[in-house]
Enzyme design. Structure first.
Site, short mmCIF file in Angstrom:
data_model
loop_
_atom_site.label_atom_id
_atom_site.label_comp_id
_atom_site.label_asym_id
_atom_site.label_seq_id
_atom_site.Cartn_x
_atom_site.Cartn_y
_atom_site.Cartn_z
N ASP A 57 0.82 -1.21 0.00
CA ASP A 57 0.00 0.00 0.00
C ASP A 57 0.86 1.27 0.00
O ASP A 57 1.35 1.69 1.04
CB ASP A 57 -0.92 -0.03 1.22
CG ASP A 57 -1.94 1.11 1.24
OD1 ASP A 57 -1.86 2.01 0.37
OD2 ASP A 57 -2.80 1.10 2.13
N SER A 92 -0.48 4.31 2.24
CA SER A 92 -0.21 4.25 3.67
C SER A 92 1.25 4.58 3.97
O SER A 92 1.55 5.37 4.89
CB SER A 92 -0.56 2.87 4.22
OG SER A 92 -1.96 2.66 4.20
#
Length: 377
Positions: free
Chosen positions: A133, A136
């Site tokens: 991700d 993030s």
């Protein structure tokens, strides 16, 4: 399997999509890496370090020649992809919902070029994809850097200090939007000794705020947002909630020394959280940091790439905040890309083979067409 890494061309972009660490890891999978000369220079990675890790360092044309996968932080210019293998993958942050040539126009150009574009920012928020991700990993650094930027602009100390000459009160920091960036901002401000409060439209974040030692500031009597918590992201606020939040924030923000806003809604302009009137209510010398400035801004009057002053309050609108921590941001981004490709690496095929759950979520183009349903016209 030949993987190419290009030097980023976008303004203020200092990150790079591979590091010597990930070059070695890709080599262990059996891939060969080609790095454009100078690609890692702005992030502190020398060409010699890439060569020592097993990569070929060359000019752009040589790097792209026969490439099966092109890694990027931001998507490369589709017109400059000559020489890649037919159906080559472009793996990067592609901002596909943005208007103009840097968003949807670029996606259409990738389709026309016959490459398969994979938008890493559309990675589904599921357990097995957490290590892939990019939003993030980069937001974490943004939240940290936002507090440091605020401290640099704020003309006072953060912690309470008791001296023989008197006591200096702790700075009051208010974080608006408690996603990954907001949580890191809370933690960083607390470590610097500030008195921290925070708010979010998602009621589930209350416990997260409290767990970090901050005070939650929430609208209690009005329902939250439509689709609250879907995919781990906030959605659009109802009009009733928007009004109630504005009233609550107005009374709270006037007492704050520093406000950090982090609110983003995927595929839409950033919600306006702080009005000019609310800025005027703050004490002169206070600081606002708008991490959403490039998506339209949470703060009225924020200017992308500038620090401006309104009503005696500084409004910080730095672009591409993760890139201002280029070495660490590159290291995390590069690991996200490696984690993604290695998770699907088929030893027999000698290349990654995506499954439907993740492949369909991030694949924008294939076989000369735009295939993602969110981009259907």
């Amino acid at each position: 399997m030949r993987i190419a890494v290009l030097r980023e061309r976008a303004d203020a972009e200092r990150r790079v999509a591979a590091t010597p660490e990930t070059v070695r890891k890709f080599g262990a999978l059996g891939a060969t890496l080609a790095i454009e000369a100078g690609a890692g220079e702005a992030a502190g990675f020398a060409d010699a370090d890439y060569a020592a890790a097993g990569a070929t360092v060359a000019d752009r044309d040589a790097v792209l020649a026969g490439a099966d996968i092109v890694l990027g932080v931001q998507g490369p210019d589709p017109a400059a992809l000559g020489g890649v293998s037919p159906g080559a993958w472009i793996v990067a942050g592609l901002n596909p919902l943005a208007a103009g040539e840097q968003g949807r126009g670029r996606v259409d150009a990738y389709a026309a070029a016959g490459v398969e574009a994979l938008a890493m920012e559309w990675m589904p928020r599921i357990t097995r994809a957490q290590s892939m991700d990019i939003l993030s990993s980069q937001s974490n650094l943004s939240g940290y850097k936002a507090v440091l930027d605020a401290a640099a602009e704020y003309g006072r100390a953060f912690p309470m200090m008791m001296t023989a000459a008197g006591t200096i009160p702790a700075a009051r920091v208010f974080v608006m939007g408690v996603g990954v960036a907001g949580l890191q901002a809370i933690a960083t401000a607390r470590r610097l000794g500030a008195q921290v409060s925070a708010t979010d439209v998602r009621s589930a974040t209350r416990e997260q705020i409290q767990s970090l030692g901050a005070k939650p500031i929430f609208v209690e009597s009005v329902a939250g947002i439509e689709g609250e918590g879907a995919g781990g992201y906030a959605g659009e606020m109802s009009e009733e909630y928007r009004k109630a939040q504005a009233e609550l924030v107005s009374s709270h923000i006037a007492k704050q020394d520093i406000v950090i806003t982090t609110a983003l809604i995927p595929g839409r302009a950033a919600p306006r959280l702080v009005s000019d009137a609310q800025i005027a209510s703050m004490r002169p010398g206070s600081v606002l940091v708008d991490l959403a400035v490039e998506q339209g801004g949470n703060v009225e009057g924020a200017v992308p790439g500038e620090v401006v002053t309104r009503h005696g309050v500084k409004i910080v609108g730095h672009r591409n905040v993760p890139s201002r921590l280029a070495a660490d941001a590159s290291a995390l981004f590069a690991r996200n890309l490696y984690n993604f490709l290695s998770a699907f690496w088929d030893k027999e095929a000698g290349r990654p083979v995506l499954d439907a759950e993740i492949g369909d979520a991030i694949r924008l183009t294939k076989n000369g067409a735009v295939v993602h349903p969110r981009l259907a016209t």
